[in-house]
Structures are given as structure tokens and as C-alpha cells.
Design an enzyme around this catalytic site. Sequence first.
Site, mmCIF file in Angstrom:
data_model
loop_
_atom_site.group_PDB
_atom_site.id
_atom_site.type_symbol
_atom_site.label_atom_id
_atom_site.label_comp_id
_atom_site.label_asym_id
_atom_site.label_seq_id
_atom_site.Cartn_x
_atom_site.Cartn_y
_atom_site.Cartn_z
ATOM 1 N N GLN A 254 0.853 -1.195 0.000
ATOM 2 C CA GLN A 254 0.000 0.000 0.000
ATOM 3 C C GLN A 254 0.888 1.245 0.000
ATOM 4 O OE1 GLN A 254 -3.526 -0.623 2.962
ATOM 5 N NE2 GLN A 254 -1.859 -1.905 3.694
ATOM 6 N N ASN A 255 2.186 1.036 0.213
ATOM 7 C CA ASN A 255 3.114 2.162 0.320
ATOM 8 C C ASN A 255 3.466 2.725 -1.053
ATOM 9 O OD1 ASN A 255 3.081 1.595 3.029
ATOM 10 N ND2 ASN A 255 5.006 0.436 3.001
ATOM 11 N N HIS B 75 -1.449 1.217 -4.517
ATOM 12 C CA HIS B 75 -1.885 2.610 -4.353
ATOM 13 C C HIS B 75 -0.980 3.581 -5.095
ATOM 14 C CE1 HIS B 75 -4.118 1.366 -0.433
ATOM 15 N NE2 HIS B 75 -4.785 1.060 -1.525
ATOM 16 N N GLY C 16 2.881 -4.445 9.021
ATOM 17 C CA GLY C 16 2.863 -3.008 9.285
ATOM 18 C C GLY C 16 1.701 -2.264 8.664
ATOM 19 N N THR C 17 0.505 -2.853 8.759
ATOM 20 C CA THR C 17 -0.671 -2.117 8.271
ATOM 21 C C THR C 17 -1.795 -2.228 9.291
ATOM 22 O OG1 THR C 17 -2.303 -1.884 6.491
ATOM 23 C CG2 THR C 17 -1.390 -4.088 6.823
ATOM 24 N N ALA D 242 9.186 -3.819 12.711
ATOM 25 C CA ALA D 242 9.387 -4.556 11.456
ATOM 26 C C ALA D 242 10.859 -4.903 11.256
ATOM 27 C CB ALA D 242 8.887 -3.710 10.281
ATOM 28 N N CYS E 287 -0.289 11.187 -16.627
ATOM 29 C CA CYS E 287 -1.046 12.213 -17.348
ATOM 30 C C CYS E 287 -2.524 11.817 -17.325
ATOM 31 C CB CYS E 287 -0.570 12.307 -18.802
ATOM 32 S SG CYS E 287 -1.578 13.454 -19.777
ATOM 33 N N ASP F 51 6.309 4.495 -1.479
ATOM 34 C CA ASP F 51 7.776 4.671 -1.584
ATOM 35 C C ASP F 51 8.363 3.504 -2.364
ATOM 36 O OD1 ASP F 51 7.561 3.487 1.677
ATOM 37 O OD2 ASP F 51 8.746 2.408 0.163
HETATM 38 C C1 BV8 Z 1 -11.868 2.240 -3.424
HETATM 39 C C2 BV8 Z 1 -2.112 6.554 -1.477
HETATM 40 C C3 BV8 Z 1 -13.593 1.568 -4.889
HETATM 41 C C4 BV8 Z 1 -2.272 7.966 -1.035
HETATM 42 C C5 BV8 Z 1 -3.824 5.497 -0.164
HETATM 43 C C6 BV8 Z 1 -16.279 3.419 4.483
HETATM 44 C C7 BV8 Z 1 -16.062 2.122 4.909
HETATM 45 C C8 BV8 Z 1 -15.177 1.290 4.214
HETATM 46 C C9 BV8 Z 1 -14.489 1.756 3.083
HETATM 47 C C10 BV8 Z 1 -14.707 3.050 2.692
HETATM 48 C C11 BV8 Z 1 -15.597 3.878 3.370
HETATM 49 N N1 BV8 Z 1 -15.595 5.064 2.752
HETATM 50 C C12 BV8 Z 1 -14.745 5.015 1.702
HETATM 51 C C13 BV8 Z 1 -14.220 3.786 1.648
HETATM 52 C C14 BV8 Z 1 -13.245 3.282 0.657
HETATM 53 C C15 BV8 Z 1 -11.869 3.809 0.994
HETATM 54 C C16 BV8 Z 1 -11.459 3.440 2.408
HETATM 55 O O1 BV8 Z 1 -11.146 2.285 2.684
HETATM 56 N N2 BV8 Z 1 -11.474 4.454 3.301
HETATM 57 C C17 BV8 Z 1 -11.082 4.218 4.674
HETATM 58 C C18 BV8 Z 1 -10.420 5.488 5.204
HETATM 59 C C19 BV8 Z 1 -12.347 3.869 5.470
HETATM 60 N N3 BV8 Z 1 -10.986 3.173 0.061
HETATM 61 C C20 BV8 Z 1 -10.781 3.750 -1.133
HETATM 62 O O2 BV8 Z 1 -11.215 4.829 -1.467
HETATM 63 C C21 BV8 Z 1 -9.968 2.916 -2.123
HETATM 64 N N4 BV8 Z 1 -10.675 2.840 -3.349
HETATM 65 O O3 BV8 Z 1 -12.447 1.754 -2.478
HETATM 66 O O4 BV8 Z 1 -12.367 2.252 -4.710
HETATM 67 C C22 BV8 Z 1 -13.322 0.242 -5.482
HETATM 68 C C23 BV8 Z 1 -12.439 -0.663 -4.876
HETATM 69 C C24 BV8 Z 1 -12.229 -1.893 -5.448
HETATM 70 C C25 BV8 Z 1 -12.873 -2.208 -6.621
HETATM 71 C C26 BV8 Z 1 -13.738 -1.291 -7.217
HETATM 72 C C27 BV8 Z 1 -13.966 -0.059 -6.653
HETATM 73 C C28 BV8 Z 1 -8.652 3.578 -2.441
HETATM 74 C C29 BV8 Z 1 -7.819 3.645 -1.202
HETATM 75 C C30 BV8 Z 1 -6.418 4.126 -1.588
HETATM 76 C C31 BV8 Z 1 -6.141 5.449 -0.906
HETATM 77 N N5 BV8 Z 1 -4.727 5.761 -1.076
HETATM 78 N N6 BV8 Z 1 -2.519 5.712 -0.371
HETATM 79 C C32 BV8 Z 1 -1.081 8.416 -0.250
HETATM 80 O O5 BV8 Z 1 -0.294 7.575 0.206
HETATM 81 O O6 BV8 Z 1 -0.980 9.634 -0.089
HETATM 82 S S1 BV8 Z 1 -4.306 4.820 1.309
HETATM 83 C C33 BV8 Z 1 -3.063 5.069 2.443
HETATM 84 O O7 BV8 Z 1 -3.639 4.924 3.716
HETATM 85 C C34 BV8 Z 1 -2.009 3.997 2.400
HETATM 86 O O8 BV8 Z 1 -1.698 3.618 1.098
HETATM 87 C C35 BV8 Z 1 -2.599 2.899 3.212
HETATM 88 O O9 BV8 Z 1 -3.406 2.079 2.424
HETATM 89 C C36 BV8 Z 1 -3.452 3.648 4.171
HETATM 90 C C37 BV8 Z 1 -2.742 3.741 5.486
HETATM 91 O O10 BV8 Z 1 -2.784 2.468 6.017
HETATM 92 P P1 BV8 Z 1 -1.494 1.781 6.661
HETATM 93 O O11 BV8 Z 1 -0.478 1.572 5.611
HETATM 94 O O12 BV8 Z 1 -1.998 0.613 7.398
HETATM 95 O O13 BV8 Z 1 -0.908 2.853 7.655
HETATM 96 P P2 BV8 Z 1 -1.489 3.268 9.065
HETATM 97 O O14 BV8 Z 1 -0.797 4.528 9.437
HETATM 98 O O15 BV8 Z 1 -2.988 3.212 9.024
HETATM 99 O O16 BV8 Z 1 -1.023 2.098 10.057
HETATM 100 C C38 BV8 Z 1 0.357 1.976 10.335
HETATM 101 C C39 BV8 Z 1 0.562 0.552 10.825
HETATM 102 O O17 BV8 Z 1 1.962 0.352 10.975
HETATM 103 C C40 BV8 Z 1 -0.072 0.302 12.172
HETATM 104 O O18 BV8 Z 1 -0.702 -0.962 12.175
HETATM 105 C C41 BV8 Z 1 1.128 0.293 13.135
HETATM 106 O O19 BV8 Z 1 0.947 -0.602 14.224
HETATM 107 C C42 BV8 Z 1 2.222 -0.221 12.214
HETATM 108 N N7 BV8 Z 1 3.581 0.201 12.572
HETATM 109 C C43 BV8 Z 1 3.993 1.449 12.934
HETATM 110 N N8 BV8 Z 1 5.342 1.420 13.141
HETATM 111 C C44 BV8 Z 1 5.759 0.140 12.902
HETATM 112 C C45 BV8 Z 1 4.646 -0.633 12.549
HETATM 113 N N9 BV8 Z 1 4.742 -1.948 12.265
HETATM 114 C C46 BV8 Z 1 5.967 -2.508 12.326
HETATM 115 N N10 BV8 Z 1 7.085 -1.830 12.663
HETATM 116 C C47 BV8 Z 1 7.023 -0.508 12.951
HETATM 117 N N11 BV8 Z 1 8.141 0.157 13.285
#
Ligand code: BV8
Length: 229
Positions: free
Chosen positions: A89-90, A107, A173-174, A215, A115, A92
Site C-alpha cells: 500500500q506504500n 496505491h 505493518g498495516t 518490522a 497524465c 515509496d
Molecule cells: C476504493 C495513497 C472503490 C495515497 C492510499 C467506508 C467504509 C469502508 C471503506 C470506505 C468507506 N468510505 C470510503 C471507503 C473506501 C476507501 C477506504 O477504505 N477508506 C477508509 C479510510 C475507510 N478506500 C478507497 O477509497 C480505495 N478505493 O475503495 O475504490 C473500489 C475498490 C475496489 C474495486 C472497485 C472499486 C482507495 C484507497 C487508496 C487510498 N490511497 N494511499 C497516499 O499515500 O498519499 S491509502 C493510504 O492509507 C495507504 O496507502 C494505506 O493504504 C493507508 C494507510 O494504512 P497503513 O499503511 O496501514 O498505515 P497506518 O498509518 O494506518 O497504520 C500503520 C501501521 O503500521 C499500524 O498498524 C502500526 O501498528 C504499524 N507500525 C507502525 N510502526 C511500525 C509498525 N509496524 C511494524 N514496525 C514498525 N516500526
Amino acid sequence: MTGAIFILSGAGLSAESGLRTFRAADGLWEDHRVEDVATPEAFQRDPKLVQRFYNERRRQAAEAQPNAAHKALAKLQKNHNAPVYLVTQNVDDLLERSGAEQVIHMHGAVKDALCAACAHRWTAPREMQVADPCPSCGQPKTRPDIVWFGEIPYHMDVIQDAIEDSDLFVSIGTSGTVYPAAGFGQMARHLGIKTLELNLEASNAPFDVQREGKASDIVPAWVDEILRG
Ligand code: BV8
């Protein structure tokens, strides 16, 4: 002996490389909720703000270094005797810079530009400007090659096939808050595939096994176990 392995990674994989996770920042950037900046509507409304957000992320990603977890996953992919699907999902490129291949960026990738007029993709300049013309069609319709909220993630068909081909599903890590990525673990369970979570804190999804830790510690340890067989 484990067959093909499907690995889904999130921001926690790159946290120790200095790239902030979404939750750690309370999902905020310059007091904007990420969900409000990472959307097509935000780009329509204030393209300069969104380009600034991604220019900053692009610079941070370029300055970051791969950590031991990225390197361990590249080592696993090189040495495991079955496919290792690296779906992230990253945005980078730290896995690629560790030697991993065919990384599936569902993502998008912050180092790339897209474009919106002709779908041409190229390596983005460090700083993208709103009026940058597309190198292919010349139109000023360029954007970061990122999947925003409300847009359909990339490579969903390839991801589906990879899950179906795997014997083990590993989430690294998600937080499992963003769909459809957050639903992949359930898909694996429905297929009878063993699921493992490697996370700083266990998420509340029903994995068969959950290991807690940083991680850079627990991913290399797990990779060594797999490669020892
Ligand atoms: C879609 C690019 C339709 C941008 C990203 C209501 C309910 C359910 C779903 C939805 C809803 N309303 C809207 C939706 C859909 C929506 C969604 O899920 N929203 C969420 C907020 C509810 N999803 C979408 O819009 C997706 N598209 O649904 O289209 C469709 C789908 C399929 C088929 C047809 C149609 C598109 C989503 C993509 C958005 N773009 N990234 C950018 O990066 O700027 S999402 C972005 O946020 C990331 O890519 C990633 O996916 C997400 C963040 O999540 P994590 O990576 O888990 O990060 P987070 O900070 O949350 O957690 C960190 C984790 O790391 C923790 O668990 C922590 O414990 C751990 N950690 C921390 N440090 C460490 C560690 N682990 C190990 N070691 C460490 N040191």
C-alpha cells in the site's frame, strides 16, 4: 515447507526508514486530514496544495533508506523456492531499492507521474508543478501516479490471482483500515490460507498467528525461519 507467499505491507514497513505512518500523524498533514488531501476532489479544488503534499512525500521517500525489513523481504523473494508476491500500500520505492522485484504498488508510486489526459507515465521531477505539460501529449493534465481515496486501486486482478496461488498470507505493518487492501486477509482465510500478522501492535483482525514488534526486528527473524525451512 511453505509454497507461494503473499505479503501485504503498509506504512509500518517504512516507519523505521523515517517515513511517517498515517496513524502516527493522526492522519494529519499541515492540519489537513490525509483523506481530505489524497482525493481527486482535493486535487480539483486545490491542485497546488496536493502537488505540494506529494512533492514533500517524494522528497522524503527519496531521502529515506531501506531498513532491515525491506532487505529481508528482498532476500526472501530471491531465495524462497516458490513465488513471493510483494503487494504494498506504500508509495515509496524502498523495497525496489532493497533489490525486490515486481513489487505491486496497489496505491501507486510517489516517484512516478501520470497524465490524466493520455495515461502516459514517467518518472516525476522531484517537484511537480500544476502546469507541467505531459511529456507525451503536452497537455497540462499531470498528477502524481497515486491512487487517491475513491479511486480504484491498481493491479486488483493480479492481486486476486496471487492470493489464490498462495499458501501463506502475511500482513506487515498495516492497520487494516483502508479497503479493499484491508479485505485481502479475509479473502485468504475464506480460501483456507494460513494468515500471519507482523505488526508493532496486533490489529484486531483474526489472523491465525500475530507477532508484535518493530518490522526491522520481526521481519528479518521471520524470513530467516522461512528460509531455514
Ligand atoms: C476504493 C495513497 C472503490 C495515497 C492510499 C467506508 C467504509 C469502508 C471503506 C470506505 C468507506 N468510505 C470510503 C471507503 C473506501 C476507501 C477506504 O477504505 N477508506 C477508509 C479510510 C475507510 N478506500 C478507497 O477509497 C480505495 N478505493 O475503495 O475504490 C473500489 C475498490 C475496489 C474495486 C472497485 C472499486 C482507495 C484507497 C487508496 C487510498 N490511497 N494511499 C497516499 O499515500 O498519499 S491509502 C493510504 O492509507 C495507504 O496507502 C494505506 O493504504 C493507508 C494507510 O494504512 P497503513 O499503511 O496501514 O498505515 P497506518 O498509518 O494506518 O497504520 C500503520 C501501521 O503500521 C499500524 O498498524 C502500526 O501498528 C504499524 N507500525 C507502525 N510502526 C511500525 C509498525 N509496524 C511494524 N514496525 C514498525 N516500526
